[in-house]
Design a protein around this motif. Structure first.
Motif, PDB file in Angstrom:
ATOM      1  N   SER A  46       1.155  -1.102   0.240  1.00  0.00           N
ATOM      2  CA  SER A  46      -0.272   0.208  -0.137  1.00  0.00           C
ATOM      3  C   SER A  46       1.244   1.348   0.370  1.00  0.00           C
ATOM      4  N   LEU A  47       1.828   1.275   0.767  1.00  0.00           N
ATOM      5  CA  LEU A  47       3.121   2.389   1.006  1.00  0.00           C
ATOM      6  C   LEU A  47       3.223   2.580  -0.190  1.00  0.00           C
ATOM      7  N   MET A  48       4.128   1.460  -1.327  1.00  0.00           N
ATOM      8  CA  MET A  48       4.277   1.677  -2.745  1.00  0.00           C
ATOM      9  C   MET A  48       3.620   1.805  -4.155  1.00  0.00           C
ATOM     10  N   GLU A  49       2.693   1.915  -3.555  1.00  0.00           N
ATOM     11  CA  GLU A  49       1.788   2.211  -4.309  1.00  0.00           C
ATOM     12  C   GLU A  49       1.411   3.877  -3.911  1.00  0.00           C
ATOM     13  N   THR A  50       1.193   3.846  -2.933  1.00  0.00           N
ATOM     14  CA  THR A  50       1.144   5.644  -2.232  1.00  0.00           C
ATOM     15  C   THR A  50       2.513   6.197  -3.308  1.00  0.00           C
ATOM     16  N   TYR A  94      10.024  -8.054  -1.861  1.00  0.00           N
ATOM     17  CA  TYR A  94       9.204  -8.200  -2.146  1.00  0.00           C
ATOM     18  C   TYR A  94       7.770  -7.639  -3.630  1.00  0.00           C
ATOM     19  N   THR A  95       6.852  -8.741  -4.033  1.00  0.00           N
ATOM     20  CA  THR A  95       6.375  -8.387  -5.387  1.00  0.00           C
ATOM     21  C   THR A  95       5.502  -7.296  -4.694  1.00  0.00           C
ATOM     22  N   LEU A  96       4.586  -6.584  -5.973  1.00  0.00           N
ATOM     23  CA  LEU A  96       3.919  -6.145  -5.942  1.00  0.00           C
ATOM     24  C   LEU A  96       2.910  -6.158  -5.415  1.00  0.00           C
ATOM     25  N   ASP A  97       2.096  -7.329  -5.196  1.00  0.00           N
ATOM     26  CA  ASP A  97       0.711  -8.500  -4.769  1.00  0.00           C
ATOM     27  C   ASP A  97      -0.387  -7.382  -4.124  1.00  0.00           C
ATOM     28  N   GLY A  98      -1.587  -7.368  -5.314  1.00  0.00           N
ATOM     29  CA  GLY A  98      -2.623  -6.666  -4.364  1.00  0.00           C
ATOM     30  C   GLY A  98      -2.912  -5.336  -3.788  1.00  0.00           C
ATOM     31  N   LEU A  99      -2.475  -4.312  -5.483  1.00  0.00           N
ATOM     32  CA  LEU A  99      -2.312  -3.277  -5.919  1.00  0.00           C
ATOM     33  C   LEU A  99      -3.749  -2.502  -5.839  1.00  0.00           C
ATOM     34  N   GLU A 100      -4.842  -1.702  -5.539  1.00  0.00           N
ATOM     35  CA  GLU A 100      -5.559  -1.466  -5.475  1.00  0.00           C
ATOM     36  C   GLU A 100      -6.427  -0.416  -6.710  1.00  0.00           C
ATOM     37  N   ALA A 101      -4.978   0.551  -6.812  1.00  0.00           N
ATOM     38  CA  ALA A 101      -5.621   1.008  -8.391  1.00  0.00           C
ATOM     39  C   ALA A 101      -5.167   0.160  -9.523  1.00  0.00           C
ATOM     40  N   GLY A 102      -6.564   0.902 -10.345  1.00  0.00           N
ATOM     41  CA  GLY A 102      -6.768  -0.618 -11.435  1.00  0.00           C
ATOM     42  C   GLY A 102      -5.470   0.775 -12.872  1.00  0.00           C
ATOM     43  N   SER A 103      -4.997   1.676 -12.163  1.00  0.00           N
ATOM     44  CA  SER A 103      -4.869   2.107 -13.561  1.00  0.00           C
ATOM     45  C   SER A 103      -2.788   1.169 -12.937  1.00  0.00           C
ATOM     46  N   LEU A 104      -2.284   1.568 -11.645  1.00  0.00           N
ATOM     47  CA  LEU A 104      -1.382   0.395 -11.740  1.00  0.00           C
ATOM     48  C   LEU A 104      -1.452  -1.198 -11.538  1.00  0.00           C
ATOM     49  N   ARG A 105      -2.305  -1.646 -10.974  1.00  0.00           N
ATOM     50  CA  ARG A 105      -2.588  -3.045 -10.497  1.00  0.00           C
ATOM     51  C   ARG A 105      -2.304  -3.818 -12.863  1.00  0.00           C
ATOM     52  N   GLU A 106      -3.384  -3.117 -13.368  1.00  0.00           N
ATOM     53  CA  GLU A 106      -2.785  -3.042 -14.383  1.00  0.00           C
ATOM     54  C   GLU A 106      -1.174  -3.453 -14.573  1.00  0.00           C
ATOM     55  N   LYS A 107      -0.555  -2.336 -15.027  1.00  0.00           N
ATOM     56  CA  LYS A 107       0.846  -2.677 -15.590  1.00  0.00           C
ATOM     57  C   LYS A 107       2.295  -2.910 -14.459  1.00  0.00           C
ATOM     58  N   PHE A 108       1.739  -3.110 -12.726  1.00  0.00           N
ATOM     59  CA  PHE A 108       2.306  -3.573 -12.190  1.00  0.00           C
ATOM     60  C   PHE A 108       2.678  -4.464 -10.849  1.00  0.00           C
ATOM     61  N   GLU A 109       1.369  -5.252 -11.211  1.00  0.00           N
ATOM     62  CA  GLU A 109       1.448  -6.388 -10.377  1.00  0.00           C
ATOM     63  C   GLU A 109       1.841  -7.468 -10.123  1.00  0.00           C
ATOM     64  N   TYR A 112       8.497  -7.207  -8.969  1.00  0.00           N
ATOM     65  CA  TYR A 112       9.419  -6.495  -8.593  1.00  0.00           C
ATOM     66  C   TYR A 112       9.242  -5.094  -9.050  1.00  0.00           C
ATOM     67  N   PHE A 113      10.547  -4.778  -8.010  1.00  0.00           N
ATOM     68  CA  PHE A 113      10.985  -3.414  -8.000  1.00  0.00           C
ATOM     69  C   PHE A 113      11.865  -3.041  -9.222  1.00  0.00           C
ATOM     70  N   LYS A 114      13.160  -4.106  -9.576  1.00  0.00           N
ATOM     71  CA  LYS A 114      13.877  -4.331 -10.798  1.00  0.00           C
ATOM     72  C   LYS A 114      12.944  -4.757 -11.860  1.00  0.00           C
ATOM     73  N   ASP A 115      11.571  -5.093 -11.912  1.00  0.00           N
ATOM     74  CA  ASP A 115      10.908  -5.602 -13.183  1.00  0.00           C
ATOM     75  C   ASP A 115      10.093  -3.820 -13.589  1.00  0.00           C
ATOM     76  N   LEU A 116      10.030  -2.830 -13.169  1.00  0.00           N
ATOM     77  CA  LEU A 116       9.811  -1.921 -12.827  1.00  0.00           C
ATOM     78  C   LEU A 116      10.102  -1.016 -14.797  1.00  0.00           C
ATOM     79  N   PRO A 117       9.558  -0.223 -15.396  1.00  0.00           N
ATOM     80  CA  PRO A 117      10.002   0.341 -16.788  1.00  0.00           C
ATOM     81  C   PRO A 117      11.107   1.391 -15.618  1.00  0.00           C
TER      82      PRO A 117
END
Length: 369
Positions: A46-50, A94-109, A112-117
């Protein structure tokens, strides 16, 4: 007061700057007064999503210490859970599991951090945390700030506040009790209870009861804690006796599997009654210690069976065996078991504590007649 006010500075730090402080060893995430890491993964995500959304988060308190040689460290007074979650994420723990924001969930669910663009990670490193900077303040003042901030935010337990405000030999004694083998073999403390200082509070309350007598927990725990902490040298001999008592019980009581002594209520009673009879226990022969081991096992099994519906016949058999072992009338032991069991309700109530202690003491004392 004015001198302290001049040393509070408001600034900000980027994620990249916190990463650099951590890599250099200048960031002290967990000063001695801080609690253990207790955030679950969902809170970390949740914090990383923020941060990914660019939303603000509450300020972090850092206490800076600078040596005459120019060496500098920054201790986290408030914000340990947030910064730990942050640093673990950028270290790909740890990975971004359980993201709430739809825009983020589609791209980053699930990433890991290393996997982000690249551009997302670059922007992430530039995110700024608001910082309240405390510079070269006395340790007691930093602890007071820590306690005050967390009391206002209501994020710490009472024991976590005591750990922060009352360091010293009493606190060290409680830590020795919490790490004693009896804590492990009894299974009395859950991981969550240990993480929030519940084991320390338990031993503080038991030791206070041994010194001052039974009380209502809520009414006198803080007062007793303050007194023992302030005058611990007056109680040091008794603290050593208490550890000796833990040694005796750890090596005498049957701990296989979960027993009544795996419950906070029953362990409290066992320690209190044992303390009152410690002179007998410390001088007990091997035969007496062996019999006490069997008697306590029969007692706790009888109580458990009595509490469980449908097992009255088992309880009656255990009560009969216990009565024979102690050479007491069966009805007397039956009444003892029933009254002890009734005292388990309202477990912290003074009357219930007296009932449990009185009834268990009957069993203990008879063993040495």
């Amino acid at each position: 007061m004015a001198d302290h006010a001049l040393k509070f500075e408001i600034e900000s730090k980027t994620v990249a700057e916190f990463r650099a402080l951590d890599k250099s060893g200048e960031l002290i995430l967990r000063p001695e007064y801080q609690r253990k890491i207790v955030w679950p993964d969902r809170a970390k995500v949740s914090l990383m999503e923020t941060i990914l959304l660019g939303y603000p988060i509450p300020e972090i308190y850092l206490s800076y210490e600078t040596t005459p040689d120019g060496e500098q460290t920054a201790s986290v007074v408030d914000g340990q859970q947030r910064l730990t979650a942050l640093l673990e994420f950028i270290k790909n723990k740890y990975t971004l599991d359980g993201l709430e924001a739809g825009s983020l969930r589609e791209k980053f669910e699930g990433k890991y951090f290393k996997d982000l663009p690249d551009e997302v990670r670059q922007e992430f490193f530039q995110y700024r945390f608001p910082i309240r900077r405390l510079s070269n303040l006395a340790d007691e003042f930093v602890r007071a700030v820590f306690a005050r901030v967390n009391r206002v935010n209501m994020v710490l337990t009472e024991q976590e506040l005591r750990n922060a405000l009352l360091p010293g030999p009493f606190s060290d004694f409680l830590k020795d009790c919490a790490t004693h083998s009896i804590s492990r073999v009894s299974g009395v403390f859950s991981g969550e209870r240990r993480n929030r200082g519940g084991d320390l509070e338990f031993f503080a309350e038991v030791f206070g009861t041994c010194i001052f007598g039974l009380s209502n927990k809520k009414a006198e725990l803080n007062e007793r804690y303050d007194k023992i902490s302030a005058d611990f040298e007056d109680y040091r001999d008794r603290s050593e006796e208490f550890v000796r008592l833990l040694d005796f019980l750890s090596g005498t009581v049957k701990w296989a599997g979960r027993t009544r002594w795996s419950n906070i209520v029953d362990m409290f009673t066992l320690l209190h009654v044992s303390w009152n009879l410690r002179s007998l226990l410390f001088e007990a022969s091997t035969e007496q210690a062996t019999q006490l081991r069997d008697v306590l096992d029969l007692f706790q099994r009888a109580v458990s069976s009595h509490k469980r519906s449908g097992e009255k016949s088992d309880a009656e058999e255990l009560i009969s065996t216990l009565a024979e072992t102690l050479d007491l009338p069966t009805e007397s032991i039956k009444d003892t078991i029933e009254e002890y069991t009734s005292g388990i309700r309202n477990s912290s109530d003074l009357g219930s504590r007296r009932i449990r202690s009185n009834k268990l003491q009957v069993v203990f004392s008879r063993n040495f007649d």
